[in-house]
Design an enzyme around this catalytic site. Structure first.
Site, mmCIF file in Angstrom:
data_model
loop_
_atom_site.group_PDB
_atom_site.id
_atom_site.type_symbol
_atom_site.label_atom_id
_atom_site.label_comp_id
_atom_site.label_asym_id
_atom_site.label_seq_id
_atom_site.Cartn_x
_atom_site.Cartn_y
_atom_site.Cartn_z
ATOM 1 N N ALA A 52 -21.214 -72.639 -16.726
ATOM 2 C CA ALA A 52 -21.870 -71.569 -15.966
ATOM 3 C C ALA A 52 -21.806 -71.806 -14.462
ATOM 4 O O ALA A 52 -21.585 -70.863 -13.688
ATOM 5 C CB ALA A 52 -23.326 -71.448 -16.412
ATOM 6 N N PRO B 93 -15.934 -50.994 -9.204
ATOM 7 C CA PRO B 93 -14.616 -51.292 -9.746
ATOM 8 C C PRO B 93 -14.082 -52.699 -9.464
ATOM 9 O O PRO B 93 -13.141 -53.124 -10.116
ATOM 10 C CB PRO B 93 -13.728 -50.255 -9.059
ATOM 11 C CG PRO B 93 -14.417 -49.972 -7.766
ATOM 12 C CD PRO B 93 -15.889 -50.086 -8.051
ATOM 13 N N ASP C 65 -20.301 -58.529 -17.685
ATOM 14 C CA ASP C 65 -18.969 -58.369 -18.265
ATOM 15 C C ASP C 65 -17.932 -59.085 -17.419
ATOM 16 O O ASP C 65 -18.167 -59.382 -16.245
ATOM 17 C CB ASP C 65 -18.587 -56.877 -18.290
ATOM 18 C CG ASP C 65 -19.194 -56.174 -19.485
ATOM 19 O OD1 ASP C 65 -19.661 -56.868 -20.389
ATOM 20 O OD2 ASP C 65 -19.205 -54.931 -19.478
ATOM 21 N N LYS D 178 -15.695 -59.324 -22.515
ATOM 22 C CA LYS D 178 -14.936 -58.663 -23.580
ATOM 23 C C LYS D 178 -13.523 -58.505 -23.045
ATOM 24 O O LYS D 178 -13.184 -57.486 -22.480
ATOM 25 C CB LYS D 178 -15.568 -57.316 -23.926
ATOM 26 C CG LYS D 178 -16.906 -57.474 -24.615
ATOM 27 C CD LYS D 178 -17.532 -56.146 -24.918
ATOM 28 C CE LYS D 178 -18.144 -55.555 -23.678
ATOM 29 N NZ LYS D 178 -18.781 -54.272 -23.916
ATOM 30 N N GLY E 262 -17.567 -50.936 -13.157
ATOM 31 C CA GLY E 262 -17.482 -49.493 -12.933
ATOM 32 C C GLY E 262 -18.816 -48.827 -13.177
ATOM 33 O O GLY E 262 -19.850 -49.233 -12.650
ATOM 34 N N ASP E 263 -18.805 -47.767 -13.985
ATOM 35 C CA ASP E 263 -20.031 -47.057 -14.359
ATOM 36 C C ASP E 263 -20.391 -47.428 -15.806
ATOM 37 O O ASP E 263 -19.498 -47.491 -16.660
ATOM 38 C CB ASP E 263 -19.788 -45.538 -14.256
ATOM 39 C CG ASP E 263 -21.036 -44.763 -14.632
ATOM 40 O OD1 ASP E 263 -21.820 -44.452 -13.720
ATOM 41 O OD2 ASP E 263 -21.242 -44.494 -15.839
ATOM 42 N N MET F 270 -7.482 -48.157 -19.839
ATOM 43 C CA MET F 270 -7.145 -49.024 -20.988
ATOM 44 C C MET F 270 -5.863 -48.546 -21.670
ATOM 45 O O MET F 270 -5.753 -48.594 -22.891
ATOM 46 C CB MET F 270 -8.304 -49.041 -22.008
ATOM 47 C CG MET F 270 -9.586 -49.602 -21.441
ATOM 48 S SD MET F 270 -10.936 -49.571 -22.617
ATOM 49 C CE MET F 270 -11.406 -47.857 -22.560
#
Ligand SMILES: C[S@@+](CC[C@H](N)C(=O)[O-])C[C@H]1O[C@@H](n2cnc3c(N)ncnc32)[C@H](O)[C@@H]1O
Length: 413
Positions: free
Chosen positions: A24, A183, A206, A228, A260-261, A343
């Site tokens: 970490a 972004p 993320d 992810k 992002g959102d 993606m």
């Protein structure tokens, strides 16, 4: 040691910095080193998924084993980010022998250099040392940051609860905020998102969130890496939902920080429903989505007067012929406006072939924007007919956004 530290701004561009440890602490420290352009050598038997993603992308060199003295050959600086005091002491002994400054996460008094609390505002970097007390440094840094930041909205966050359970989240305790991190450029988080981040007890982040935002968290904040990685290892969404609920029910203020959102292919809705089912209040802070920001960063407006009166954002995660696909690619082929595909790199050849087969001209301008708004942004301009082949020739990789339509080039001289 009673003497004052001597402050310096290290210009690390192209210079070797060795980070020992892949947990970490290293996850927080490495982004700032990469941002400074350092040539980072990471020595650790294992890495967090976030560090692994950087290693896989070629941003740093990873040596998957324990430290040996030769690792410091050519190094200008060492960051020791391991818990084991014996291992840390042996690295700092080798560093001292070679007159290399050494930052130690485990023991500040044994370190020959300290990392300051930092706030960055464009070209200005303010670094604060607290005389060996990191909390004091953070408090002063926060005050300076607030002075330099744009003025906050006077009404604070909507729906702020009355109760406080005494965690550092104070009035925010026992709740979750789903925050869009923007972004990639750390300055593209919203003012509200940033403020909630500084108030968090727990941050669940993320892989695509800007690493520099994590670098500025208080040291006592629990950072949960919910990476992810596309087509790679993933932690089940249910597990993430459970972490959010469990921490909030234990009284923490949890910020779920998403690239992002949160609601644009971000699974934010599922997290909100899981929290709601458990009775945990949720605040949603929208973010700057890559579907608009990535084209913009490449000089492409998603709409333009006289050129495009609509834009459609679509996931290319599933191939057009996949039974689970919910996208009407045949219908999209009939639109004149802008198509933004997220993606979509893996399936781009099948996607472009399907659009062309259903009538979109192969001459339609197209562009691919990789790692938009970051220092490593890359842009490829092509046509619908050629973009899939050009993409593999140029070796572009996720995360990237594909833009199709006459807006590509609309602002070109
Ligand atoms: C799971 S989706 C999440 C999108 C995110 N919620 C948003 O609003 O930007 C991840 C995809 O977003 C796109 N993406 C995210 N950040 C990007 C960036 N900095 N540059 C280009 N594409 C990006 C890529 O298509 C990537 O595969």
């Amino acid at each position: 040691m009673t003497s004052n530290p001597y402050p310096l701004g290290l210009r690390l561009h192209g210079r070797r910095v060795v980070v020992v440890g892949g947990g970490a602490v290293a996850t927080r420290r490495v982004p700032a080193l990469l941002d400074a352009g350092a040539d980072v050598l990471l020595v650790a038997p294992e890495l967090t998924p976030a560090l692994r993603a950087r290693a896989d992308a070629g941003r740093l060199h990873w040596v998957p084993r324990r430290f040996v003295p030769e690792d410091l050959d050519g190094a200008w600086l060492v960051q020791v980010a391991v818990d084991d005091p014996i291992a840390a002491a042996s690295v700092s002994a080798v560093a001292a022998e070679r007159r290399i400054f050494c930052v130690r996460a485990d023991d500040r008094t044994a370190a020959t250099a300290w990392t300051p609390a930092v706030t960055r505002h464009g070209p200005v970097t303010v670094a604060v040392l607290g005389g060996g007390d990191p909390r004091r440094a953070m408090t002063v840094r926060d005050a300076i940051r607030d002075l330099l930041a744009v003025r906050l909205a006077p009404d604070g966050i909507a729906g702020r609860p009355d109760a406080s359970t005494g965690t550092t989240g104070g009035q925010q305790a026992g709740r979750v905020a789903l925050v869009g991190a923007g972004p990639g450029d750390p300055e593209l988080i919203t003012v509200k998102g940033w403020r909630l981040l500084t108030e968090a007890d727990v941050v669940v982040a993320d892989r695509l969130v800007p690493g520099l935002l994590l670098d500025e968290l208080r040291p006592d904040v629990e950072l949960v890496d919910a990476s992810k990685i596309p087509y790679g290892p993933s932690r089940a969404q249910e597990e993430i939902n459970q972490i959010l609920v469990d921490r909030a029910l234990a009284g923490a203020f949890v910020v779920r920080l998403k690239g992002g959102d949160p609601y644009v292919f971000g699974r934010g809705g599922e997290e909100l429903l899981a929290c709601a089912a458990a009775g945990v209040p949720v605040t949603v802070v929208p973010g700057v989505t890559s579907s608009i920001a990535a084209p913009a960063a490449a000089g492409i407006p998603v709409t333009h007067r006289g050129v495009a009166h609509e834009f459609t954002v679509v996931s290319g995660h599933l191939a057009p012929d996949a039974p689970a696909s919910l996208v009407r690619w045949d219908a999209l082929a009939g639109l004149h406006g802008t198509l933004v595909i997220l993606m979509g790199l893996k399936n781009l050849a099948a996607i472009t072939a399907t659009l062309i087969a259903h009538g979109r001209s192969p001459q339609t301008p197209a562009a691919v924007v990789q790692e938009a708004t970051t220092g490593t942004q890359r842009v490829l301009r092509s046509t619908l007919g050629d973009v899939a082949a050009d993409l593999s020739a140029a070796d572009l990789r996720p995360p990237a956004v594909v833009v199709v339509g006459d807006v590509v080039g609309a602002l070109d001289g």
